[in-house]
Design a protein around this motif. Structure first.
Motif, short mmCIF file in Angstrom:
data_model
loop_
_atom_site.label_atom_id
_atom_site.label_comp_id
_atom_site.label_asym_id
_atom_site.label_seq_id
_atom_site.Cartn_x
_atom_site.Cartn_y
_atom_site.Cartn_z
N THR A 48 -6.46 32.22 -11.82
CA THR A 48 -5.51 31.23 -12.30
C THR A 48 -5.32 30.02 -11.71
OG1 THR A 48 -3.94 32.24 -10.70
CG2 THR A 48 -4.02 33.13 -13.00
N ARG A 49 -4.56 29.14 -12.01
CA ARG A 49 -4.64 27.79 -11.47
C ARG A 49 -3.41 27.53 -10.75
NH1 ARG A 49 -8.13 23.85 -15.22
NH2 ARG A 49 -9.79 25.20 -15.69
N ASP A 50 -2.35 28.09 -10.65
CA ASP A 50 -1.01 27.78 -9.86
C ASP A 50 -0.52 29.24 -9.35
OD1 ASP A 50 1.32 28.71 -11.41
OD2 ASP A 50 0.13 27.84 -13.14
N VAL A 51 0.04 29.17 -8.33
CA VAL A 51 0.43 30.45 -7.44
C VAL A 51 1.38 31.28 -8.43
CG1 VAL A 51 2.53 29.25 -6.24
CG2 VAL A 51 0.96 31.31 -5.08
N ASP A 52 2.17 30.65 -9.02
CA ASP A 52 3.35 31.28 -9.73
C ASP A 52 2.43 32.44 -10.65
OD1 ASP A 52 5.47 30.74 -8.64
OD2 ASP A 52 5.69 29.07 -9.85
N ALA A 53 1.58 31.84 -11.76
CA ALA A 53 0.83 32.60 -12.25
C ALA A 53 -0.27 33.52 -11.63
CB ALA A 53 -0.14 31.56 -13.21
N ALA A 54 -0.64 33.24 -10.77
CA ALA A 54 -1.53 34.14 -9.79
C ALA A 54 -0.56 35.33 -9.36
CB ALA A 54 -1.96 33.43 -8.73
N LEU A 55 0.54 35.34 -8.93
CA LEU A 55 1.49 36.28 -8.54
C LEU A 55 1.86 37.26 -9.69
CD1 LEU A 55 3.92 34.23 -6.33
CD2 LEU A 55 2.10 35.98 -5.47
N ILE A 56 2.03 36.68 -10.82
CA ILE A 56 2.04 37.32 -11.85
C ILE A 56 1.09 38.41 -12.48
CG2 ILE A 56 2.47 37.47 -14.45
CD1 ILE A 56 4.54 35.06 -13.90
N ALA A 57 -0.11 37.53 -12.42
CA ALA A 57 -1.31 38.31 -12.68
C ALA A 57 -1.95 39.36 -11.57
CB ALA A 57 -2.53 37.16 -12.73
N ALA A 58 -1.68 39.07 -10.51
CA ALA A 58 -1.94 39.93 -9.28
C ALA A 58 -1.00 41.21 -9.51
CB ALA A 58 -1.70 39.34 -8.00
N ARG A 59 0.32 40.99 -9.85
CA ARG A 59 1.18 42.17 -10.01
C ARG A 59 0.98 43.05 -10.98
NH1 ARG A 59 5.44 38.08 -8.31
NH2 ARG A 59 5.84 38.78 -6.10
N HIS A 60 0.37 42.30 -12.22
CA HIS A 60 -0.14 43.22 -13.48
C HIS A 60 -1.46 43.98 -13.16
CE1 HIS A 60 2.32 41.99 -16.95
NE2 HIS A 60 2.76 40.99 -15.96
N GLN A 61 -2.17 43.52 -11.90
CA GLN A 61 -3.22 44.31 -11.59
C GLN A 61 -3.23 45.48 -10.71
OE1 GLN A 61 -6.65 41.62 -10.45
NE2 GLN A 61 -5.76 40.05 -11.83
N LEU A 62 -1.90 45.60 -10.20
CA LEU A 62 -1.65 46.60 -9.02
C LEU A 62 -1.41 48.03 -9.97
CD1 LEU A 62 0.90 44.80 -6.87
CD2 LEU A 62 -1.68 45.00 -6.52
N PRO A 63 -1.63 49.02 -9.08
CA PRO A 63 -1.56 50.39 -9.85
C PRO A 63 -0.07 50.57 -10.35
CG PRO A 63 -2.96 50.55 -7.83
CD PRO A 63 -2.42 48.90 -7.82
N GLY A 64 0.09 51.27 -11.46
CA GLY A 64 1.60 51.29 -11.83
C GLY A 64 2.21 50.18 -12.48
N ALA A 65 1.55 49.03 -12.56
CA ALA A 65 1.90 47.90 -13.30
C ALA A 65 2.15 48.30 -14.73
CB ALA A 65 1.21 46.72 -13.14
N ARG A 66 3.19 47.82 -15.41
CA ARG A 66 3.37 48.05 -16.85
C ARG A 66 2.63 46.88 -17.38
NH1 ARG A 66 9.44 48.09 -17.16
NH2 ARG A 66 9.05 47.30 -18.97
N VAL A 67 1.66 47.26 -18.24
CA VAL A 67 1.00 45.97 -18.81
C VAL A 67 1.46 45.26 -19.73
CG1 VAL A 67 -1.23 45.65 -20.12
CG2 VAL A 67 -1.22 47.47 -18.65
N GLY A 68 2.26 45.79 -20.55
CA GLY A 68 3.08 45.26 -21.55
C GLY A 68 4.32 44.19 -20.95
N ASP A 69 4.62 44.32 -19.75
CA ASP A 69 6.07 43.63 -18.85
C ASP A 69 5.45 42.43 -18.72
OD1 ASP A 69 8.12 43.02 -17.90
OD2 ASP A 69 7.94 44.22 -15.93
N ASP A 70 5.85 41.41 -19.51
CA ASP A 70 5.67 40.12 -19.30
C ASP A 70 7.03 39.22 -19.32
OD1 ASP A 70 6.59 40.03 -21.81
OD2 ASP A 70 4.75 38.77 -22.88
#
Length: 82
Positions: A48-70
């Motif tokens: 990603t190119r900004d930290v807010d997007a990076a934090l969202i993307a990183a959280r989506h990659q964690l175990p137990g993350a709900r893939v559809g939760d945007d």
């Protein structure tokens, strides 16, 4: 794209969030520099190119993350009631 290990991502998120609180309280230049370093690492790790997007993307990659939760991406976009 290479994917960072979830443990690494979790560690980066925790460090960034902790420093965000410290920066809000003390505002030191060392804290700000470390935050910038962590933001860069998060962006590179998530493609990603900004930290807010990076934090969202990183959280989506964690175990137990709900893939559809945007919800963080659509917050404030408004909903149609009816």
């Amino acid at each position: 794209m290479l994917m960072a290990h979830p443990v690494v991502l979790q560690n980066l998120i925790e460090q960034y969030e902790t420093l965000r609180i410290l920066h809000a309280e003390s505002g030191g230049t060392e804290v700000r520099q470390r935050m910038d370093d962590l933001a860069y690492t998060l962006c590179v790790s998530t493609g990603t190119r900004d930290v807010d997007a990076a934090l969202i993307a990183a959280r989506h990659q964690l175990p137990g993350a709900r893939v559809g939760d945007d919800s963080a991406l659509t917050a404030g976009a408004g909903t149609s009631g009816g």
